[in-house]
Design a protein around this motif. Structure first.
Motif, mmCIF file in Angstrom:
data_model
loop_
_atom_site.group_PDB
_atom_site.id
_atom_site.type_symbol
_atom_site.label_atom_id
_atom_site.label_comp_id
_atom_site.label_asym_id
_atom_site.label_seq_id
_atom_site.Cartn_x
_atom_site.Cartn_y
_atom_site.Cartn_z
ATOM 1 N N LYS A 41 0.983 -1.252 -0.127
ATOM 2 C CA LYS A 41 0.146 -0.002 0.026
ATOM 3 C C LYS A 41 0.776 1.198 -0.075
ATOM 4 C CE LYS A 41 -4.057 -1.873 -0.074
ATOM 5 N NZ LYS A 41 -4.966 -1.563 -1.094
ATOM 6 N N ASP A 43 3.734 1.464 -1.268
ATOM 7 C CA ASP A 43 4.494 1.468 -2.638
ATOM 8 C C ASP A 43 3.256 2.045 -3.751
ATOM 9 O OD1 ASP A 43 6.948 0.594 -2.211
ATOM 10 O OD2 ASP A 43 6.394 -1.552 -2.428
ATOM 11 N N GLU A 44 2.121 1.657 -3.612
ATOM 12 C CA GLU A 44 1.079 2.197 -4.478
ATOM 13 C C GLU A 44 0.836 3.762 -4.260
ATOM 14 O OE1 GLU A 44 -2.400 0.112 -3.793
ATOM 15 O OE2 GLU A 44 -1.579 -1.877 -4.123
ATOM 16 N N ALA A 45 0.868 4.128 -2.869
ATOM 17 C CA ALA A 45 0.537 5.409 -2.708
ATOM 18 C C ALA A 45 1.966 6.341 -3.289
ATOM 19 C CB ALA A 45 0.723 5.785 -0.909
ATOM 20 N N GLU A 47 3.731 5.789 -5.717
ATOM 21 C CA GLU A 47 3.753 5.723 -7.114
ATOM 22 C C GLU A 47 2.357 6.691 -7.712
ATOM 23 O OE1 GLU A 47 3.286 1.931 -8.465
ATOM 24 O OE2 GLU A 47 4.904 1.099 -7.918
ATOM 25 N N GLU A 48 1.339 6.709 -6.876
ATOM 26 C CA GLU A 48 0.422 7.861 -7.371
ATOM 27 C C GLU A 48 0.882 9.166 -7.226
ATOM 28 O OE1 GLU A 48 -2.899 7.078 -4.908
ATOM 29 O OE2 GLU A 48 -3.217 4.805 -5.895
ATOM 30 N N ARG A 49 1.731 9.197 -6.361
ATOM 31 C CA ARG A 49 2.234 10.672 -5.934
ATOM 32 C C ARG A 49 3.525 10.981 -6.833
ATOM 33 N NH1 ARG A 49 1.053 13.621 -0.935
ATOM 34 N NH2 ARG A 49 -0.684 12.620 0.000
ATOM 35 N N GLY A 50 3.869 10.065 -7.694
ATOM 36 C CA GLY A 50 5.318 10.220 -8.318
ATOM 37 C C GLY A 50 6.392 10.237 -7.692
#
Length: 52
Positions: A41, A43-45, A47-50
């Protein structure tokens, strides 16, 4: 009436949280799965924020 210090309150909350967390995992394997899911989770967050 005796009041609890902030340190005592934090210690109680920490122990209660650890107890609930361990009760929810049931096994060492379950703890590993929970930690892995939390990492996924994060990692996903990121990636979403760049974030890199």
């Amino acid at each position: 009436m005796k009041y609890l210090s902030l340190g005592q309150i934090l210690a109680v909350l920490l122990l209660a949280g650890a107890g609930v967390g361990l009760a929810g995992c049931n096994t060492v394997e379950g703890v590993g799965e929970d930690v892995s899911a939390a990492g996924d989770k994060l990692d996903e967050a990121a990636e979403e924020r760049g974030a890199r």
